[in-house]
Scaffold this motif. Structure first.
Motif, mmCIF file in Angstrom:
data_model
loop_
_atom_site.group_PDB
_atom_site.id
_atom_site.type_symbol
_atom_site.label_atom_id
_atom_site.label_comp_id
_atom_site.label_asym_id
_atom_site.label_seq_id
_atom_site.Cartn_x
_atom_site.Cartn_y
_atom_site.Cartn_z
ATOM 1 N N TYR A 283 57.236 15.274 -49.691
ATOM 2 C CA TYR A 283 58.242 14.813 -50.643
ATOM 3 C C TYR A 283 59.492 15.692 -50.665
ATOM 4 C CZ TYR A 283 54.305 12.026 -52.248
ATOM 5 O OH TYR A 283 53.250 11.146 -52.301
ATOM 6 N N ASN A 284 59.488 16.761 -49.882
ATOM 7 C CA ASN A 284 60.612 17.690 -49.872
ATOM 8 C C ASN A 284 61.325 17.602 -48.534
ATOM 9 O OD1 ASN A 284 62.073 20.247 -49.409
ATOM 10 N ND2 ASN A 284 61.171 20.875 -51.356
ATOM 11 N N ALA A 285 62.585 17.141 -48.553
ATOM 12 C CA ALA A 285 63.329 16.942 -47.305
ATOM 13 C C ALA A 285 63.562 18.252 -46.569
ATOM 14 C CB ALA A 285 64.669 16.264 -47.608
ATOM 15 N N GLY A 286 63.766 19.340 -47.323
ATOM 16 C CA GLY A 286 63.973 20.624 -46.689
ATOM 17 C C GLY A 286 62.734 21.084 -45.931
ATOM 18 N N LYS A 287 61.566 20.947 -46.544
ATOM 19 C CA LYS A 287 60.317 21.314 -45.875
ATOM 20 C C LYS A 287 60.054 20.412 -44.681
ATOM 21 C CE LYS A 287 58.008 23.255 -49.960
ATOM 22 N NZ LYS A 287 56.870 23.111 -50.908
ATOM 23 N N TRP A 288 60.406 19.145 -44.822
ATOM 24 C CA TRP A 288 60.219 18.194 -43.719
ATOM 25 C C TRP A 288 60.976 18.654 -42.484
ATOM 26 C CZ3 TRP A 288 57.086 14.339 -42.604
ATOM 27 C CH2 TRP A 288 57.456 13.336 -41.701
ATOM 28 N N ASP A 289 62.173 19.160 -42.672
ATOM 29 C CA ASP A 289 62.984 19.596 -41.541
ATOM 30 C C ASP A 289 62.558 20.962 -41.011
ATOM 31 O OD1 ASP A 289 64.463 17.291 -41.679
ATOM 32 O OD2 ASP A 289 66.121 18.181 -42.792
ATOM 33 N N GLU A 343 72.448 21.296 -58.840
ATOM 34 C CA GLU A 343 73.021 21.517 -57.510
ATOM 35 C C GLU A 343 72.468 22.803 -56.882
ATOM 36 O OE1 GLU A 343 74.892 18.354 -59.300
ATOM 37 O OE2 GLU A 343 74.755 20.367 -60.152
ATOM 38 N N TYR A 344 72.363 23.842 -57.688
ATOM 39 C CA TYR A 344 71.837 25.107 -57.165
ATOM 40 C C TYR A 344 70.329 24.996 -56.899
ATOM 41 C CZ TYR A 344 70.378 29.985 -56.973
ATOM 42 O OH TYR A 344 69.818 31.179 -56.589
ATOM 43 N N ILE A 345 69.586 24.395 -57.826
ATOM 44 C CA ILE A 345 68.138 24.256 -57.669
ATOM 45 C C ILE A 345 67.809 23.356 -56.483
ATOM 46 C CG2 ILE A 345 66.042 23.329 -58.744
ATOM 47 C CD1 ILE A 345 67.178 24.240 -61.449
ATOM 48 N N ASN A 346 68.529 22.278 -56.338
ATOM 49 C CA ASN A 346 68.297 21.357 -55.228
ATOM 50 C C ASN A 346 68.550 22.051 -53.894
ATOM 51 O OD1 ASN A 346 67.671 18.830 -54.052
ATOM 52 N ND2 ASN A 346 69.840 18.277 -53.946
ATOM 53 N N GLY A 347 69.617 22.856 -53.843
ATOM 54 C CA GLY A 347 69.903 23.598 -52.617
ATOM 55 C C GLY A 347 68.826 24.608 -52.294
ATOM 56 N N THR A 348 68.276 25.226 -53.338
ATOM 57 C CA THR A 348 67.243 26.242 -53.135
ATOM 58 C C THR A 348 65.917 25.632 -52.711
ATOM 59 O OG1 THR A 348 68.289 27.665 -54.803
ATOM 60 C CG2 THR A 348 65.994 28.143 -54.236
ATOM 61 N N VAL A 349 65.532 24.524 -53.337
ATOM 62 C CA VAL A 349 64.182 23.971 -53.146
ATOM 63 C C VAL A 349 64.119 22.963 -52.005
ATOM 64 C CG1 VAL A 349 62.306 22.706 -54.270
ATOM 65 C CG2 VAL A 349 63.639 24.370 -55.572
ATOM 66 N N THR A 350 65.123 22.097 -51.857
ATOM 67 C CA THR A 350 65.066 21.051 -50.824
ATOM 68 C C THR A 350 66.143 21.193 -49.757
ATOM 69 O OG1 THR A 350 66.586 19.399 -51.772
ATOM 70 C CG2 THR A 350 64.354 19.514 -52.705
ATOM 71 N N GLY A 351 66.929 22.275 -49.829
ATOM 72 C CA GLY A 351 68.025 22.414 -48.888
ATOM 73 C C GLY A 351 69.201 21.514 -49.223
ATOM 74 N N TRP A 567 65.579 15.207 -58.040
ATOM 75 C CA TRP A 567 65.937 14.419 -56.866
ATOM 76 C C TRP A 567 65.089 13.165 -56.742
ATOM 77 C CZ3 TRP A 567 64.943 19.705 -56.741
ATOM 78 C CH2 TRP A 567 63.609 20.051 -56.584
ATOM 79 N N GLN A 568 65.687 12.186 -56.072
ATOM 80 C CA GLN A 568 64.969 10.940 -55.821
ATOM 81 C C GLN A 568 64.344 10.970 -54.443
ATOM 82 O OE1 GLN A 568 67.533 7.429 -54.532
ATOM 83 N NE2 GLN A 568 68.987 8.539 -55.816
ATOM 84 N N PHE A 569 63.340 10.138 -54.263
ATOM 85 C CA PHE A 569 62.657 10.029 -52.986
ATOM 86 C C PHE A 569 63.178 8.767 -52.300
ATOM 87 C CE2 PHE A 569 59.810 12.144 -56.039
ATOM 88 C CZ PHE A 569 59.785 13.397 -55.455
ATOM 89 N N ASP A 570 64.284 8.924 -51.578
ATOM 90 C CA ASP A 570 64.978 7.782 -51.014
ATOM 91 C C ASP A 570 64.281 7.197 -49.793
ATOM 92 O OD1 ASP A 570 65.527 10.172 -49.735
ATOM 93 O OD2 ASP A 570 67.546 9.603 -49.141
ATOM 94 N N LYS A 571 63.309 7.919 -49.275
ATOM 95 C CA LYS A 571 62.481 7.410 -48.182
ATOM 96 C C LYS A 571 61.159 8.162 -48.228
ATOM 97 C CE LYS A 571 65.550 8.845 -45.216
ATOM 98 N NZ LYS A 571 66.293 9.152 -43.982
ATOM 99 N N SER A 572 60.149 7.594 -47.588
ATOM 100 C CA SER A 572 58.863 8.284 -47.495
ATOM 101 C C SER A 572 58.780 9.010 -46.168
ATOM 102 C CB SER A 572 57.711 7.284 -47.613
ATOM 103 O OG SER A 572 57.657 6.728 -48.905
ATOM 104 N N ARG A 573 58.195 10.188 -46.217
ATOM 105 C CA ARG A 573 58.029 11.009 -45.019
ATOM 106 C C ARG A 573 56.538 11.269 -44.842
ATOM 107 N NH1 ARG A 573 62.443 12.540 -48.038
ATOM 108 N NH2 ARG A 573 64.422 12.641 -46.892
#
Length: 605
Positions: A283-289, A343-351, A567-573
């Motif tokens: 569910y985390n785009a940053g971790k996915w990448d 904005e800061y939390i999103n950058g830290t947690v999901t990139g 954040w929203q989950f705009d796609k499933s990974r």
């Protein structure tokens, strides 16, 4: 099969308008039913459009859950069951197609009949429908299931039962339900109750069933072994009654499905990396990448698949319990939202790679429009103008930060709002006029490391306002129990929303949930506007009226400031073993429990 990235499915939400615009059919026996208009598939359809009718059967898959379980009965309020069970082993009279906003097709029932006003509905059972023990499904089982779930089952079933005037047998295989409420969705909801075997529970308490007995169902999968807190194993019934009907063709393809339980998500991920699990959702785009470059991915033994969808964002974030006087004032809740530096939390947690939820129905045509309410939306809201929170009529948008950790501008706004609500700094501590400090706790589930990171960053910002916030991390059973009892100040909250919202909205934010334990109204929403807009939505007979009612509801909920959205989950990974495959045709709902694992199959390359 396409395994990396996909073009968005050709169906769009504009299709809702087409469906809404079709006139209702009369009281004729039919193979299916839609909330508006006619179902898309004809009576002689071969399979669901997102299933592969030629998918091979076989193979074993292992999934992972965090937390634990203390019951195998997913239909009661007491205890915690593995969430997958109610999707894998049980069936209803009708089955849902996830390539349409809300359409049902015959499953245990071969046909459905309802009049234009949908004041009643009648189902005809399939004579071949059987429970997993081989006994036939009877009208008596159906009536018992509806009565039992409606009176002693989970709260999700009780709201429907309160709207049933009578349920009667009208033929050897026929059952009719009459309603006491004007509500066009009830005919569809009637087709979605799970059917259980009455004889299994004679002399036993259905509501108090424990971890050693699962209810008998009609589905393809049966629990064959389990150990509380460790695993549940299910096998596909070789004598499953429905394997050849069109609705099931190409689905339920695995021979065995197993759920392993882990203390937290980190341990679960490590188990997947070494091959103990067959698939995981990320569910985390940053971790996915960044985290999915381990050896089995590099070798091609693990595939990364992305599944787009067209459903609303829903609401995910931190819910504030307005039953607590601390969060009863909307200005305090707005201050909490300003202090949350997304904005800061999103950058830290999901990139920074996942967009923010902007309203409950954002990312869809049902979401509220920016700016002042207009047209019918305004007409629906104006009778409650003196009770609505600021922004419902004028327009409401979430605050933006500059992306830095300090977030000075929004913290100044938060300080001003708190002062207006009677909270001021005294010796570095935020206090009210009675000298009581502003203190609260976050209730989190054990193993939810991502949300723990979020609240740690958030708590540091709150300290700068003179607020003391601590984290309570509890095991799965305590977490569920405390949420059910509303024993929390602020907690992690996630609510999926569909393209066809209906009666479930009462469970999510209806007034009864303010005091009735076990509802999904964790925030304690108590709004006359909400109580008016839900029936307006349910009884709409045109596209304009339906969409306007949902957009008006979206405004009331969003401007209520009940949840701090993330954040929203705009796609499933989904990362999965290379032996797992799925059809190229994707449903508009994307990855839901009826997609993964229902239409997937196992096949060695």
């Amino acid at each position: 099969m396409r395994s990396e990235f996909f073009k968005v499915a050709t169906s769009t939400l504009a299709g809702i308008t087409l469906l809404l615009s079709v006139n209702f059919a009369g009281a004729e026996s039919a193979h299916g039913i839609a909330m508006y208009g006619d179902p898309a598939l004809p009576p002689d359809y071969a399979s669901l459009p997102y299933a592969n009718p030629d998918a091979p059967k076989g193979g074993k898959v292992v999934f992972g859950n965090t937390g634990g379980f203390d019951t195998l009965n997913p239909f009661v309020q007491k205890g915690t069951a593995p969430w997958q069970l109610r999707f894998w082993g049980y069936e209803s009279l009708m089955g849902r197609s996830y390539d349409e906003p809300f359409s049902l097709y015959g499953l245990l029932a071969e046909s459905i009949e309802t009049p234009d006003d949908r004041s009643w509905v009648e189902f005809t059972l399939r004579p071949e429908a059987k429970f997993s023990d081989g006994s036939p499904v009877t009208v008596e089982d159906v009536i018992w299931s509806y009565e039992t779930l409606g009176t002693s089952g989970h709260l999700r079933y009780r709201g429907f039962w309160s709207k049933v005037e009578s349920i009667t047998q009208t033929g050897p295989l026929k059952v009719r339900i009459d309603f006491n409420t004007e509500d066009r969705e009830l005919a569809l909801l009637a087709g979605m109750r799970p059917i259980l075997k009455k004889a299994q529970w004679e002399g036993k308490s259905f509501a108090d069933s424990g971890p050693n007995e699962a209810p008998l169902g009609t589905g393809a999968y049966v629990v064959d072994a389990s150990e509380p807190g460790r695993y549940v194993s299910l096998h596909r019934n070789p004598n499953y009654w429905g394997k050849d009907i069109a609705f099931r063709r190409g689905t339920q393809n695995f021979d065995e499905m197993r759920i392993e339980f882990f203390g937290d998500a980190t341990v679960l991920f490590e188990a997947f990396k070494v091959g103990e699990l067959t698939a995981v959702r990320e569910y985390n785009a940053g971790k996915w990448d960044n985290n999915y470059n381990f050896p089995s991915v590099q070798r091609g033994d693990v595939i990364k698949s992305e599944i787009p969808h067209q459903r609303p964002s829903g609401i995910t974030g931190l819910a504030m319990n307005t039953r607590n006087p601390l969060f009863a004032d909307w200005r305090v809740r707005e201050a909490m939202i300003n202090a949350f530096n997304f904005e800061y939390i999103n950058g830290t947690v999901t990139g920074g790679k996942q967009p923010r939820i902007t309203s409950y129905y954002s990312n869809s045509s049902l979401g509220m429009k920016s700016g002042p309410a207009e047209g019918r939306v305004r007409t629906l809201l104006e009778p409650f103008a003196d009770q609505l929170f600021p922004g419902a009529l004028e327009g409401y948008e979430l605050p933006l930060s500059d992306g830095t950790e300090r977030n000075r501008k929004n913290l100044r706004t938060a300080t001003k709002l708190l002062s207006e609500a009677g909270w001021t700094i005294q010796d570095g501590v935020l206090q009210n006029s009675k000298g009581e400090p502003f203190e609260f706790s976050f209730l989190l589930r054990q193993g939810d490391s991502e949300m723990q990171t979020v609240v740690e960053i958030y708590a540091r910002a709150l300290e700068r306002l003179g607020i003391k916030a601590v984290t309570e991390t509890v095991d799965n059973a305590q977490y569920v129990s405390r949420q059910n009892e509303y024993d929390f100040d602020m907690t992690h909250y996630r609510r999926d929303l569909s393209l066809s919202p209906g009666n479930e909205q009462y469970l999510y934010w209806g007034r009864d949930g303010v005091t009735q334990t076990g509802s999904r109204n964790l925030m304690g929403v108590d709004s006359p506007a909400v109580e008016s807009l839900i029936p307006a939505m349910l009884n709409a007979t045109s596209a304009e009226n339906f969409i306007s009612a949902v957009r008006a509801l979206d405004r009331v909920l969003t401007s209520g400031r009940y949840v701090i959205p993330i954040w929203q989950f705009d796609k499933s990974r989904i990362a999965h073993a290379k032996e797992l495959h799925f059809p190229e045709t994707l449903p508009i709902y994307g990855d839901r429990p009826q997609f993964m694992p229902t239409v997937w199959w196992y096949e060695a390359n």
